[in-house]
Design an enzyme around this catalytic site. Structure first.
Site, PDB file in Angstrom:
ATOM      1  N   ASP A 131      18.671 133.479 -31.339  1.00  0.00           N
ATOM      2  CA  ASP A 131      19.571 132.594 -32.079  1.00  0.00           C
ATOM      3  C   ASP A 131      19.194 131.131 -31.856  1.00  0.00           C
ATOM      4  OD1 ASP A 131      21.753 131.938 -33.672  1.00  0.00           O
ATOM      5  OD2 ASP A 131      23.137 131.867 -31.974  1.00  0.00           O
ATOM      6  N   ARG A 176      22.400 126.153 -49.466  1.00  0.00           N
ATOM      7  CA  ARG A 176      22.642 125.746 -48.075  1.00  0.00           C
ATOM      8  C   ARG A 176      22.062 126.726 -47.062  1.00  0.00           C
ATOM      9  NH1 ARG A 176      28.888 125.419 -47.560  1.00  0.00           N
ATOM     10  NH2 ARG A 176      28.317 125.164 -45.375  1.00  0.00           N
ATOM     11  N   LYS A 177      21.525 127.848 -47.542  1.00  0.00           N
ATOM     12  CA  LYS A 177      21.120 128.913 -46.617  1.00  0.00           C
ATOM     13  C   LYS A 177      19.615 128.912 -46.343  1.00  0.00           C
ATOM     14  CE  LYS A 177      23.121 131.692 -49.395  1.00  0.00           C
ATOM     15  NZ  LYS A 177      23.508 132.889 -50.129  1.00  0.00           N
TER      16      LYS A 177
HETATM   17  C1  LIG Z   1      21.794 119.973 -34.710  1.00  0.00           C
HETATM   18  C2  LIG Z   1      21.152 118.987 -33.747  1.00  0.00           C
HETATM   19  C3  LIG Z   1      21.337 119.684 -32.446  1.00  0.00           C
HETATM   20  C4  LIG Z   1      20.302 120.770 -32.303  1.00  0.00           C
HETATM   21  C5  LIG Z   1      20.503 121.532 -31.056  1.00  0.00           C
HETATM   22  C6  LIG Z   1      19.423 122.561 -31.065  1.00  0.00           C
HETATM   23  C7  LIG Z   1      19.444 123.425 -29.881  1.00  0.00           C
HETATM   24  C8  LIG Z   1      20.483 124.471 -29.965  1.00  0.00           C
HETATM   25  C9  LIG Z   1      20.268 125.433 -31.128  1.00  0.00           C
HETATM   26  C10 LIG Z   1      21.277 126.492 -30.978  1.00  0.00           C
HETATM   27  C11 LIG Z   1      21.579 127.137 -32.279  1.00  0.00           C
HETATM   28  C12 LIG Z   1      22.745 128.035 -32.079  1.00  0.00           C
HETATM   29  C13 LIG Z   1      23.375 128.323 -33.400  1.00  0.00           C
HETATM   30  C14 LIG Z   1      24.706 128.976 -33.175  1.00  0.00           C
HETATM   31  O1  LIG Z   1      24.898 129.746 -32.296  1.00  0.00           O
HETATM   32  S1  LIG Z   1      25.924 128.555 -34.261  1.00  0.00           S
HETATM   33  C15 LIG Z   1      27.348 129.408 -33.568  1.00  0.00           C
HETATM   34  C16 LIG Z   1      27.580 130.740 -34.211  1.00  0.00           C
HETATM   35  N1  LIG Z   1      27.933 130.590 -35.576  1.00  0.00           N
HETATM   36  C17 LIG Z   1      29.174 130.291 -35.967  1.00  0.00           C
HETATM   37  O2  LIG Z   1      30.060 130.121 -35.189  1.00  0.00           O
HETATM   38  C18 LIG Z   1      29.357 130.151 -37.452  1.00  0.00           C
HETATM   39  C19 LIG Z   1      30.760 130.537 -37.872  1.00  0.00           C
HETATM   40  N2  LIG Z   1      30.815 130.541 -39.333  1.00  0.00           N
HETATM   41  C20 LIG Z   1      31.041 129.425 -40.037  1.00  0.00           C
HETATM   42  O3  LIG Z   1      31.276 128.373 -39.481  1.00  0.00           O
HETATM   43  C21 LIG Z   1      30.978 129.538 -41.523  1.00  0.00           C
HETATM   44  O4  LIG Z   1      31.156 130.874 -41.920  1.00  0.00           O
HETATM   45  C22 LIG Z   1      29.638 128.990 -42.105  1.00  0.00           C
HETATM   46  C23 LIG Z   1      29.452 127.512 -41.708  1.00  0.00           C
HETATM   47  C24 LIG Z   1      28.444 129.819 -41.639  1.00  0.00           C
HETATM   48  C25 LIG Z   1      29.686 129.061 -43.636  1.00  0.00           C
HETATM   49  O5  LIG Z   1      30.947 128.635 -44.034  1.00  0.00           O
HETATM   50  P1  LIG Z   1      31.205 127.535 -45.150  1.00  0.00           P
HETATM   51  O6  LIG Z   1      32.662 127.509 -45.445  1.00  0.00           O
HETATM   52  O7  LIG Z   1      30.567 126.265 -44.759  1.00  0.00           O
HETATM   53  O8  LIG Z   1      30.403 128.057 -46.390  1.00  0.00           O
HETATM   54  P2  LIG Z   1      30.639 129.387 -47.264  1.00  0.00           P
HETATM   55  O9  LIG Z   1      31.560 130.357 -46.650  1.00  0.00           O
HETATM   56  O10 LIG Z   1      30.908 128.936 -48.661  1.00  0.00           O
HETATM   57  O11 LIG Z   1      29.166 130.023 -47.201  1.00  0.00           O
HETATM   58  C26 LIG Z   1      28.047 129.277 -47.643  1.00  0.00           C
HETATM   59  C27 LIG Z   1      27.005 130.273 -48.106  1.00  0.00           C
HETATM   60  O12 LIG Z   1      26.619 131.091 -46.982  1.00  0.00           O
HETATM   61  C28 LIG Z   1      26.910 132.466 -47.276  1.00  0.00           C
HETATM   62  N3  LIG Z   1      27.360 133.131 -46.056  1.00  0.00           N
HETATM   63  C29 LIG Z   1      28.324 132.730 -45.205  1.00  0.00           C
HETATM   64  N4  LIG Z   1      28.433 133.594 -44.188  1.00  0.00           N
HETATM   65  C30 LIG Z   1      27.507 134.546 -44.400  1.00  0.00           C
HETATM   66  C31 LIG Z   1      27.118 135.709 -43.689  1.00  0.00           C
HETATM   67  N5  LIG Z   1      27.719 136.079 -42.555  1.00  0.00           N
HETATM   68  N6  LIG Z   1      26.130 136.449 -44.179  1.00  0.00           N
HETATM   69  C32 LIG Z   1      25.493 136.097 -45.314  1.00  0.00           C
HETATM   70  N7  LIG Z   1      25.803 135.004 -46.042  1.00  0.00           N
HETATM   71  C33 LIG Z   1      26.796 134.245 -45.582  1.00  0.00           C
HETATM   72  C34 LIG Z   1      27.998 132.444 -48.334  1.00  0.00           C
HETATM   73  O13 LIG Z   1      27.990 133.634 -49.105  1.00  0.00           O
HETATM   74  C35 LIG Z   1      27.556 131.249 -49.139  1.00  0.00           C
HETATM   75  O14 LIG Z   1      26.473 131.612 -49.956  1.00  0.00           O
HETATM   76  P3  LIG Z   1      26.385 131.075 -51.452  1.00  0.00           P
HETATM   77  O15 LIG Z   1      27.632 131.540 -52.120  1.00  0.00           O
HETATM   78  O16 LIG Z   1      26.309 129.571 -51.345  1.00  0.00           O
HETATM   79  O17 LIG Z   1      25.137 131.678 -52.017  1.00  0.00           O
END
Ligand SMILES: CCCCCCCCCCCCCC(=O)SCCNC(=O)CCNC(=O)[C@H](O)C(C)(C)COP(=O)(O)OP(=O)(O)OC[C@H]1O[C@@H](n2cnc3c(N)ncnc32)[C@H](O)[C@@H]1OP(=O)(O)O
Length: 262
Positions: A131, A176-177
């Site tokens: 991840d 966005r994906k």
């Molecule tokens: C960043 C700088 C720092 C960097 C640090 C780097 C180091 C660390 C790196 C560590 C990295 C660690 C990373 C981590 O651990 S991230 C932590 C784990 N993840 C979460 O907690 C995410 C929880 N979920 C959400 O917040 C929302 O559901 C998200 C933001 C994902 C979308 O909710 P939102 O309300 O915004 O948008 P939407 O619902 O209109 O969906 C948008 C599009 O996505 C599609 N969709 C949604 N869900 C799914 C699904 N399950 N399968 C397939 N597709 C899915 C959906 O059909 C739609 O598609 P379309 O209709 O547009 O075609």
């Protein structure tokens, strides 16, 4: 350590070698690090296809000005993979990206605190590094993301203390994906340990920033048009939004403490 939170300093980069790294880990680090810089026939050093990405222990440190603010605002929060103090006990890893090929490789040494089955790495720890690598890769390509989906198939166990390669590649972007595939293999590529696919979704609120082509500063990669629009927004106020977000979290934390202590 300075008691004054605004003293500017460079955050510690956890992806640099330390004494716990095995000779194999060190060898692979040097291999990919050498690909970050090339020498021309005239002996001039130029940038290679690969970049090493820095790795910090608090998310705000990735944002412009975040090093100072993270001390003040992020309190005890730590990035999960960087929260074990003892070197070599947890996740030792370094991530390299190839911008042209849109691929990413992580050299990962799994420490003894990641045990699942006797002598082998816990499945949750494997999913965590996958991840982190796919999330980092997607952030580099598209901008700040959240993992929407992660599907993992475990093929063969990973011995504790061993070094493996975590390869991530871009399958496609759709709005966005960002769709990614990931394989965890032995360092010679002969053994498949784990296979995964993931969908990373650009954050609705752009609060942090990603790396530029040097893997250093804070700018979006060459992602979709959505990303480009987001980049423009992020350039205008990357850390102002971050500060606001962190202030809300901080105040929320303080209020929770106040209420739970009565
Ligand atoms: C960043 C700088 C720092 C960097 C640090 C780097 C180091 C660390 C790196 C560590 C990295 C660690 C990373 C981590 O651990 S991230 C932590 C784990 N993840 C979460 O907690 C995410 C929880 N979920 C959400 O917040 C929302 O559901 C998200 C933001 C994902 C979308 O909710 P939102 O309300 O915004 O948008 P939407 O619902 O209109 O969906 C948008 C599009 O996505 C599609 N969709 C949604 N869900 C799914 C699904 N399950 N399968 C397939 N597709 C899915 C959906 O059909 C739609 O598609 P379309 O209709 O547009 O075609």
């Amino acid at each position: 350590m300075s008691p004054w939170p605004f003293t500017p300093s460079q955050p510690r980069d956890y992806s640099l070698p330390n004494a716990s790294w095995s000779s194999e880990m060190q060898r692979l680090y040097e291999h990919y690090n050498n690909l970050c810089e090339m020498e021309t026939e005239g002996g001039e050093k130029i940038k290679g296809a690969w970049r090493r990405l820095p790795s910090y222990n608090r998310s705000l440190k990735y944002a412009t000005g975040g090093q100072c603010l993270s001390k003040l605002l992020q309190g005890k929060a730590r990035i999960f993979t960087r929260n074990i103090e003892e070197q070599g006990a947890g996740f030792e890893y370094v991530v390299f990206v190839n911008k042209q090929e849109k691929t990413c490789v992580c050299v990962f040494q799994a420490g003894h605190l990641l045990e699942g089955p006797p002598g082998h790495v816990h499945g949750g720890a494997i999913a965590t590094i996958i991840d982190s690598v796919t999330g980092t890769h997607a952030t580099y390509l598209s901008g700040p993301v959240m993992t929407a989906n992660l599907t993992v198939n475990y093929r063969s166990p990973i011995p504790l203390g061993s070094v493996v390669l975590v390869h991530s590649s871009l399958d496609k972007t759709e709005g966005r994906k960002t769709f990614l595939s990931c394989q965890v293999t032995s360092t010679d590529g002969s053994k498949m340990h784990t296979e995964a696919t993931g969908i990373a979704c650009l954050c609705p609120l752009v609060w942090a920033t990603s790396w530029d082509s040097d893997g250093q500063s804070s700018r979006c990669g060459d992602g979709s048009s959505y990303c480009s629009e987001r980049t423009a927004e992020a350039k205008q106020s990357p850390w102002a939004v971050g500060v606001l977000f962190e202030c809300i979290l901080f105040l929320n934390d303080q209020f929770s403490k106040t209420f739970t202590s009565h």
